[in-house]
Scaffold this motif. Structure first.
Motif, short mmCIF file in Angstrom:
data_model
loop_
_atom_site.label_atom_id
_atom_site.label_comp_id
_atom_site.label_asym_id
_atom_site.label_seq_id
_atom_site.Cartn_x
_atom_site.Cartn_y
_atom_site.Cartn_z
N VAL A 15 46.61 45.39 41.48
CA VAL A 15 45.75 45.35 42.67
C VAL A 15 44.29 45.12 42.26
O VAL A 15 43.59 44.30 42.87
N THR A 16 43.84 45.80 41.24
CA THR A 16 42.46 45.63 40.76
C THR A 16 42.21 44.19 40.30
O THR A 16 41.19 43.59 40.65
N LEU A 21 39.81 38.81 41.39
CA LEU A 21 40.00 37.37 41.54
C LEU A 21 39.81 36.91 42.98
O LEU A 21 39.97 35.72 43.27
N GLY A 22 39.50 37.85 43.88
CA GLY A 22 39.29 37.50 45.28
C GLY A 22 40.56 37.24 46.06
O GLY A 22 40.55 36.50 47.04
N VAL A 23 41.66 37.84 45.62
CA VAL A 23 42.96 37.63 46.24
C VAL A 23 43.39 38.89 46.99
O VAL A 23 43.27 40.00 46.46
N ASP A 24 43.88 38.73 48.22
CA ASP A 24 44.46 39.85 48.95
C ASP A 24 45.82 40.20 48.36
O ASP A 24 46.49 39.35 47.78
#
Length: 71
Positions: A15-16, A21-24
């Motif tokens: 998750v981190t 990386l700007g990903v949900d």
């Protein structure tokens, strides 16, 4: 997935990394309110699994969305 699990550390790292990386993040296989609480604590944006609903066909899924349930 549990609070004592070594897997939780891996999930936290994934998750981190995604957030950096700007990903949900979408967690699959959410089955309990405890798992949902842990994912919320990790700021996981999305979740799916039997906790929310059993698999549905198109019309049943649309009806569920229209009910606007809040978990």
């Amino acid at each position: 997935m549990s609070a004592n699990s070594k897997n939780l550390e891996i999930i936290e790292i994934i998750v981190t990394l995604a957030h950096k990386l700007g990903v949900d993040v979408l967690a699959e296989g959410v089955e309990t309110k405890e798992q949902l609480a842990l994912l919320r604590k990790l700021n996981c944006e999305y979740g799916q699994g039997h906790f929310f609903s059993l698999p549905l066909n198109n019309s049943a899924a649309e009806a569920l969305i229209m009910q606007n349930p809040q978990w």
